[in-house]
Each structure stands twice: as C-alpha cells, then as structure tokens.
Design a protein around this motif. Structure first.
Motif, PDB file in Angstrom:
ATOM      1  N   THR A 375       0.832  -1.203   0.000  1.00 25.84           N
ATOM      2  CA  THR A 375       0.000   0.000   0.000  1.00 25.84           C
ATOM      3  C   THR A 375       0.868   1.256   0.000  1.00 25.84           C
ATOM      4  O   THR A 375       0.585   2.229  -0.708  1.00 25.84           O
ATOM      5  CB  THR A 375      -0.926   0.002   1.229  1.00 25.84           C
ATOM      6  N   LEU A 376       1.916   1.233   0.811  1.00 25.37           N
ATOM      7  CA  LEU A 376       2.812   2.388   0.868  1.00 25.37           C
ATOM      8  C   LEU A 376       3.447   2.656  -0.493  1.00 25.37           C
ATOM      9  O   LEU A 376       3.551   3.800  -0.931  1.00 25.37           O
ATOM     10  CB  LEU A 376       3.895   2.162   1.921  1.00 25.37           C
ATOM     11  N   ARG A 377       3.876   1.578  -1.164  1.00 20.29           N
ATOM     12  CA  ARG A 377       4.498   1.769  -2.476  1.00 20.29           C
ATOM     13  C   ARG A 377       3.496   2.327  -3.476  1.00 20.29           C
ATOM     14  O   ARG A 377       3.792   3.290  -4.195  1.00 20.29           O
ATOM     15  CB  ARG A 377       5.066   0.436  -2.968  1.00 20.29           C
ATOM     16  N   ALA A 378       2.288   1.718  -3.529  1.00 21.03           N
ATOM     17  CA  ALA A 378       1.276   2.183  -4.476  1.00 21.03           C
ATOM     18  C   ALA A 378       0.814   3.598  -4.142  1.00 21.03           C
ATOM     19  O   ALA A 378       0.675   4.449  -5.024  1.00 21.03           O
ATOM     20  CB  ALA A 378       0.086   1.227  -4.479  1.00 21.03           C
ATOM     21  N   GLY A 379       0.597   3.852  -2.832  1.00 23.00           N
ATOM     22  CA  GLY A 379       0.142   5.177  -2.419  1.00 23.00           C
ATOM     23  C   GLY A 379       1.159   6.254  -2.714  1.00 23.00           C
ATOM     24  O   GLY A 379       0.811   7.375  -3.109  1.00 23.00           O
ATOM     25  N   THR A 380       2.441   5.932  -2.556  1.00 19.07           N
ATOM     26  CA  THR A 380       3.482   6.912  -2.849  1.00 19.07           C
ATOM     27  C   THR A 380       3.459   7.278  -4.325  1.00 19.07           C
ATOM     28  O   THR A 380       3.606   8.454  -4.694  1.00 19.07           O
ATOM     29  CB  THR A 380       4.856   6.349  -2.447  1.00 19.07           C
ATOM     30  N   THR A 381       3.253   6.285  -5.194  1.00 14.75           N
ATOM     31  CA  THR A 381       3.179   6.563  -6.634  1.00 14.75           C
ATOM     32  C   THR A 381       1.993   7.472  -6.952  1.00 14.75           C
ATOM     33  O   THR A 381       2.116   8.442  -7.711  1.00 14.75           O
ATOM     34  CB  THR A 381       3.034   5.235  -7.415  1.00 14.75           C
TER      35      THR A 381
END
Length: 881
Positions: A375-381
């Motif tokens: 989630t953190l990776r996707a949300g950061t994008t």
C-alpha cells in the motif's frame, strides 16, 4: 514483582476469600452489540448488575483484557495513554458490600510480599470517598488510615454510573504516594502524578433516572440488591510494584520498546525539554510501537483479523500506525517479525495460549505488514502524481479530497501525505480532509446506531423467560414435540393472536428446532394443529435459554396458549448434520495436509453446503486442494464414529479439543469427536452418527477473505452428488462438441486456446496496420488553424491509441488531435504545440465545462452530445487558444 505474578496474587487472594475465578472474556465484545471491544472489567457482568440475568455465583474475581480506542491518536503522546490494558476486578452480586470490599482491598494492598500480598507501605496510601459517604470514610478509618489521608470528592470524581438510567453509586479510590520526585505534596487533589490511583471501589447501591450528564441525575431510591464492582488497573499497580514511572516501563511493555529502539538506533527518554505531554517525537513513536504491537498480538490472539470494517479495521489501523512509526524512526525493513516475538515473550507468562498459537498469530500479522508495505508503495506513486498535477496547475496546496482518497481508499496514512507534500514544498488542505473524515465518521456512527439492539430491546424476551423459565430445548434428542405457545410477537410488539399470511415470532415451552449458532443455520419445519399450518423460517436464541421461532402462517390462526405440534423437516436436518460434520472433517483434513497452523477462524453451514475460513498465507494449489478433498473423503469412507462428550473446559482443552477464536465457553463444554483425536472440537451443532453418513464431499471453491485468511467452500451429501453429476454432464457435453474422449479434453482445450491467442495476435496486428493507415490519412488532411494543425475524427476503435498515432504523424508541427470514440473523447497535443502553450488538459476542461482531465500532452473525458458538434467546438477552441 512481574506482572504475571501480580495477576496470580490478585486472583488467589479473592479465591481464598470465597470468590469464583472467572476467566477473561475475549476482547471482541460479541455479547454486547453496543461495543466493538470489552473496555472495562465489569462488561461481562453487566447483565447481572442490570438484573437481566441471575448471576451463577454470588461473588467473582477476574483479570479482564480490555481495549479502549476513542483516543488512539493520543497514544504515545503521554505516558498514560494505552490501547490494551488489563483490569483486575472483584465483584459482589447482592452478597458483601462496603465493609468487606474495603477490608479485602486493604488486606491485599498492604499484606507483606512474603505472605502473598503486594506489600505496599500503608503510610503512603491515600483514599478518596464521595462527599457524603460517611460510611466509607469511617470504614477506611478502621484500617488505621489517618483522617488527613481520606479525601472527600464530588460526583465528577467519586460517583459511578453507566451514563444511563439504572444502577449507580458512590465510589472510593486508592492512591499511592510515589514520593516528592513525582510532584507536589498534598494528596490526590494536588497532584495525581505523584499520587497515582491504583484501585477504584464502586458501591452500586442506588437507582438513578433523568440522567443529563455525569453529575446531573436524580436518585430514585436504593437498589433491592447492593453490588460491588472494583477495578484495579494491572499496568498501574505493576508500575508501582516494579518501581517504574509508567506503563511503558513495566515488564510486559518495555522490552518491545527497547527492541524498537535498538533496531532504529534511537535512545528512549534521554531528550531534554518539555514534560511528558510534549515528548520528543522519537519517544512518542517508540511508545506507539510498544503499545500497538502488544495490542495487535492480543487482538489477533482473540480471533480478530485485519480488515476494512469493524474490529478488523481498528486492528488494521493499530498495526499500520506501529509499522509507520518504525519507518519514521528510520527502519525500512519488515518490523513485525522483529517485534511481535518480543511481545509474545512479554505476555505469554500471563497468557500461555499466545505462545502455543503464535504461528497463527504471526502469520496474520506478517501478511498484514506485507499488504501495508505494498500500500505504501502504491500510495506513494499515486501521491507523486497528485503532487505533480498540483504543481502543474500552479497550486501550493494538495486538495483535501485527494488526501482523503489516499487515506480512505488506499489506507495511506495522512501523516505520511503531510510529510511527503511538505518535502515537495506543498501544504495539504487539512480542513477539507478533516471535513471529509467527519462526514465518514458520521456515516459510520449512523450505520452502527442503526444496527444496535442494546439491552433494553430484549426486555420482551426476558419477560417471557422470567415468567415461564428456560425453553425445553430438545434439538439433540428428537425431531418433533408437542408444544404450547407461550408468547407471540409481531413487529416487536406482543400480540395474543396471529392470522394466515402473517409473519410472527413465537416462543414455545419446548422445541426440537436448532437455533442458529456456531456457524450452523437454523432448522426448517412446521408448526401444526387442527387450526394451524405454519412454516418455520428462522430460529434464534435472543437471550440465553430462550428459543424464538420466526414463522409464516400458511393456514388458520395461532394464539397464545395453543397446543401445537412442532416438527423439524427431516431432510433439512439430515443435510444440516452432513454439512456440519463435513465442516469438522474438512478442518481436520486441512490440518493434516497443511499442518497444525491451518486453524479455523470462522464457518457457516446449511444443508448440503459448508464454508470454512482458516489462517493461511497464499492460495492453495490445485494439487493441495485435491489432497485435502481426498483426505476428507477417505475419512468419510472409513465410517469413523462421531461421539459427543460433555467435559469440564480445562479437561477438554487438555485433551486437545479445538475452540473457535473469540467465543466464550461455559465451564462444561460439548466436545464432538470424529475418529477420536483425529477431529476433536468444541461444538454445539448437530452431527451425523458416523462419518459415512456425510455421503460424499466435494470442494467447490478456495479464495482469499483478507490478509492471512483463506476460505474453502464445499458441498456434501446429495448436493455433492448433484454437483459432481453437473460436472460429469458438462464434461460429456464438451467431449461431444470437441469430438474427443474426456481424458483428451485438457490437451484439446489447450490447443484451441493456443490457436485463439495466435488469431488474436494476428487480428491485433491487422488492426494496428489499419490504424496506421488511418492515422496517415488523418494527418495528411489536417486543417491548418493559423499555424496549428488540427485533426478531429470519430472512430469505433481505441480512441487513445489513434490520437497518439495521429499526433506522432503530425511531426514537428504544432498540432491538436481530437478523437471521439464511443462515449469518450481524447485530446492530444504535439510537442511543438506544448511549446506554443497549448494544453490538452485545458482544452478538454473548456470543452467539457470542467469535467475530464489528464496531462498537457494528452487528456480525456466523457463525450456528451453530438460528436460532430463536439469536434467543431474543439476546433474553435484550438483556433482561439
């Protein structure tokens, strides 16, 4: 003194004084629809205090696990706030009152350690009493406590109620003077940091009404039975007896904090500056980690799994706050595999089941961390894109709805959004975000309120139970009985009669119908008499020991006092038995194939169908599913005996009987065994006599139902036969159509799929060549608008790809391309057009009155109106841009 030892001494002291030791209820407040979690030691005893049920004992003692969540955001900011805590409590239901409550509390507190007490210095203990409670004041004097250490306080501090009409009474609190280094002298009214409250004794002796606030109510009179409810915070007394400042430094918490500090290279409590309420950010985060990791361990241990609603959402939020805090402290690897085992070692001396069940607990926790890191990776994008769009538009603040979308849809923490936006020189519309959060909470509260039943809603059922006694429940013994109608309800109101066509709820003096529970659906059947024919459509147990039947009256009428014949549909019960026994067989097969960690976390079964949720990470292969099915059917074919025994709970657990997480069990439990120890579970459902009576079992599905949770579905008995017959017919039809034998079908289908993919590739290549030709033609016939090449066309194909191809063919010319495809329109601008100041995003918003969006090079939106008119307006906008 370790916390586990404090707990042991507390229970032993009151057990030696005649109290029944009552185990802690599970953290999920299953029995109270008004609560997500047990939040006080007395919650499981509320029905006894309210007189809704007769207490099975006159006095009790417990150490209750509790969760309080309203101030999660405050955890860590002070050394007092915590999410999980344990409440020692002793209770009297009309037995002893103030004198014995005070004596028992004083004795345990001051008895020397070597004689089994806590060994607190009597000269450092203070008591508070309610303003006019002279009785409590005088009783404390009999202990030898001087009058100057007995403080009278008002309703706000020393009067207890539930905040609603009902039982209430004055209370008395014990405080311990921790010494001048903790604050000013003068007692609890001067400094409650130095004088730390460790025990609250509630004297429940009055009934109150007209409750306007905690201090504004009317005392109606004395209760017929005076009760005692006390609460001693286990973490509070542990901090005193261990000589530490606060709950974060006791033996059950500090090791978690210390491990987090070691991993991140931080030092706890060494920063100079303001008081605890304004702690250094590193200290705050370390406290958040210690509290939330321990809380997560306890919640998962009691059967809660991370999800997006209810208890699971609270757990997910707690876990993600801990993981996020570790990352803010600089730890970028997985955190829970480092911290959760430390929490287990801290808590297992008090709760040994945490160690025994740690594989299941850790599997669910680690899966949630993996999900959150994704989630953190996707949300950061997504956030990076939003920041770029915000800057491109010349704004300095990220919109609140974007921050809310990241938080609500993707689980992206708002503090991370604020931090990343700040690094990019942007602020966040915090007011807009808070407004959306407030709306969401209001919707959630309204939904929760709509689903509550509360204690008062069950009063009509309790009245019948009090008047007639428990239902004579014969579901295990027979399929039909002669019964008498005790009560009828229609629309929540008691009625005397009901007529044909009506749906009502009925209480009988005896019944053979199984009430929905333990994952098993309720029985179907009929109520009949010379004047009645009614079908059973639901059976529930609204209050303990009372069965309520929802019936549809097909013919005749029904009246209170009528004699009726109650008969379960035998085919329904046969199917229900097969499905419930099949659930146990599948559970045992899962554990045999996957190992003992594949534990059931929930189930549902009805005639011919079952589903079973279990703790496991990752999907099951086709080979594994086949093996589980084979093991289950082999057990069925072996015709294993199905035995039912009633055992003391401790003995059943010692023999390895499996219990459902989150369930509360009586001291005597029903144990269902299939093949002896092969399958041994606590269960109240109906079962076959031998496993062969299940008939057959076919797995029909396996899927994910959350992080670390899988679901298996299956059919049994005649439904399994029908399922397999349909599969056989389907195979036969395919074999006939493909002119192949059944065993040849996989290869034949694989060949067809390969041919289809080749044809699709060839068709796509052909479409690309045609689109290239179309793009060449459209670009060649571009309209010149004062040096800007414009192309506007309608297509039935891929509008975005065509727009990009035409744009590429316009070469170095400034150009705008508009393509209407179906219900959408795409606008593309060439690089030279961008240099000239043209923007696809601006053009599409002008064209669609603010709707649509994208980048300056390519944007799209919903096409409204006639395509030709739309393209004409786009050409005009391009000409004037």
């Amino acid at each position: 003194m370790r916390t586990a030892e404090i707990k042991r001494r507390f229970l032993a002291h009151f057990e030696a004084n005649g109290h029944t030791v009552v185990p802690s209820a599970p953290l999920p407040a299953i029995s109270d629809p008004n609560l997500l979690f047990i939040n006080a030691g007395m919650v499981q005893f509320v029905p006894y205090f309210l007189g809704q049920r007769a207490a099975p004992y006159r006095t009790a003692v417990s150490v209750q696990k509790c969760i309080r969540t309203p101030d999660i955001d405050e955890v860590g900011k002070t050394s007092r706030h915590g999410t999980f805590f344990q409440m020692n409590g002793n209770f009297s239901f009309g037995d002893y009152f103030k004198a014995d409550a005070i004596r028992l509390a004083w004795d345990l507190s001051t008895t020397p350690v070597e004689r089994g007490g806590f060994g607190l210095d009597p000269e450092r203990i203070w008591a508070t009493v309610y303003l006019d409670d002279d009785e409590a004041h005088d009783l404390w004097r009999t202990t030898g406590m001087p009058v100057e250490r007995i403080v009278r306080r008002g309703k706000a501090d020393n009067y207890w109620s539930m905040g609603i009409p009902g039982p209430a009474g004055p209370c008395s609190e014990l405080y311990y003077d921790r010494g001048p280094s903790y604050g000013a002298e003068g007692g609890p009214e001067v400094d409650e940091d130095r004088y730390l409250e460790f025990w609250n004794l509630v004297f429940m002796q009055y009934e109150i009404a007209d409750v306007a606030s905690k201090t504004d109510f009317r005392i109606v009179g004395e209760l017929p039975n005076k009760n005692i409810d006390t609460g001693m915070g286990l973490e509070r007394i542990a901090s005193i007896l261990q000589g530490v400042d606060n709950l974060y430094e006791i033996d059950e918490v500090r090791p978690i904090l210390a491990r987090a500090a070691d991993l991140t290279g931080k030092q706890y409590g060494v920063h100079s500056g303001p008081a605890a309420a304004q702690s250094h950010p590193d200290d705050v985060r370390l406290r958040v980690i210690a509290d939330h990791v321990r809380t997560s361990l306890m919640l998962i241990g009691d059967g809660v799994t991370p999800s997006n609603e209810g208890r699971g959402y609270v757990l997910r939020r707690i876990m993600r706050r801990a993981i996020r805090a570790m990352r803010l402290l600089g730890w970028q690897d997985k955190a829970l595999p480092e911290l959760l085992p430390v929490a287990r070692d801290c808590m297992s001396p008090s709760y040994p089941e945490l160690a025994a069940d740690f594989d299941r607990i850790s599997s669910a926790a680690y899966a949630e961390e993996d999900t959150f890191l994704g989630t953190l990776r996707a949300g950061t994008t997504i956030l990076d894109t939003a920041i770029a769009e915000t800057k491109k538009a010349g704004r300095s603040s990220l919109p609140g709805d974007k921050a809310f979308q990241l938080h609500d849809t993707y689980g992206f923490p708002i503090d991370l959004t604020l931090e990343i936006a700040n690094e990019q020189g942007l602020t966040v519309d915090a007011d807009g975000f808070r407004a959306l959060m407030t709306e969401q909470r209001a919707r959630a509260k309204a939904d929760a309120k709509a689903r509550k039943t509360g204690h008062a809603d069950l009063s009509a059922y309790r009245a019948v139970l009090d008047a007639h006694g428990p239902t004579d429940w014969l579901a295990y013994e027979t399929l039909d009985t002669e019964s008498r109608v005790l009560a009828i309800w229609s629309g929540g109101t008691t009625v005397d009669t009901a007529q044909a066509g009506g749906i009502v709820t009925v209480a009988l003096d005896r019944t053979p119908f199984y009430a929905e529970s333990g994952g098993q659906d309720s029985d179907a059947g009929l109520l009949t008499s010379p004047n009645l024919r009614a079908e059973i459509i639901d059976v529930q147990r609204p209050v303990k020991n009372l069965i309520a039947h929802t019936v549809r009256i097909l013919d005749g009428s029904l009246a209170v006092g009528d004699a009726v014949h109650a008969a379960v549909d035998p085919e329904w019960r046969t199917g229900a038995r097969q499905a419930h026994s099949g659930t146990h067989v599948v559970h045992a097969a899962l554990r045999q194939v996957l190992g003992p960690n594949a534990l059931q976390s929930g189930s549902y079964n009805r005639p011919g169908y079952l589903r079973l949720d279990f703790a496991w990470r990752g999907g099951l292969s086709e080979a594994t599913r086949s093996e589980i099915e084979d093991v289950a059917n082999l057990a069925i074919r072996r015709d294993l005996p199905v035995d039912v025994r009633y055992l003391p709970l401790d003995q059943a657990r010692a023999e390895g009987a499996l219990a459902l997480f989150g369930e509360t069990y009586d001291e005597t439990v029903r144990v269902v065994e299939i093949g002896g120890e092969w399958s041994r579970e606590l269960c109240g459902g109906t079962h076959v006599a031998h496993s062969a009576q299940i008939g057959s079992l076919a797995l029909t599905g396996e899927s994910s139902v959350g992080a670390g949770q899988r679901r298996i579905e299956a059919v049994t008995g005649i439904e399994a036969f029908r399922y397999l017959a349909r599969e056989r017919d389907l195979v036969g039809q395919l074999a006939a159509q493909l002119k192949a034998r059944p065993e040849e079908l996989p290869d034949r289908v694989a060949t067809l799929l390969s041919r289809m993919k080749q044809i699709e590739r060839e068709a796509n290549d052909l479409r690309d060549r045609i689109m290239d030709l179309d793009a060449d033609g459209y670009a060649a016939h571009a309209v010149d608008l004062d040096g800007v090449a414009y192309v506007g066309v309608t297509t039935t194909g891929d509008g975005r790809r065509l727009a990009e191809k035409v744009r590429d063919r316009l070469g170095r010319r400034p150009g705008v391309v508009g393509i209407v495809a179906g219900a959408g329109i795409v606008v593309a601008v060439t690089p030279a057009g961008l240099e000239r100041g043209l923007s696809a995003a601006d053009l599409i918003k002008l064209l669609l009155a603010g709707r649509g969006g994208g980048s300056a090079a390519l944007a799209q939106g919903k096409a409204t109106g006639d395509p030709a008119d739309l393209l004409t307006r786009l050409r005009d906008l391009t000409a004037t841009a």
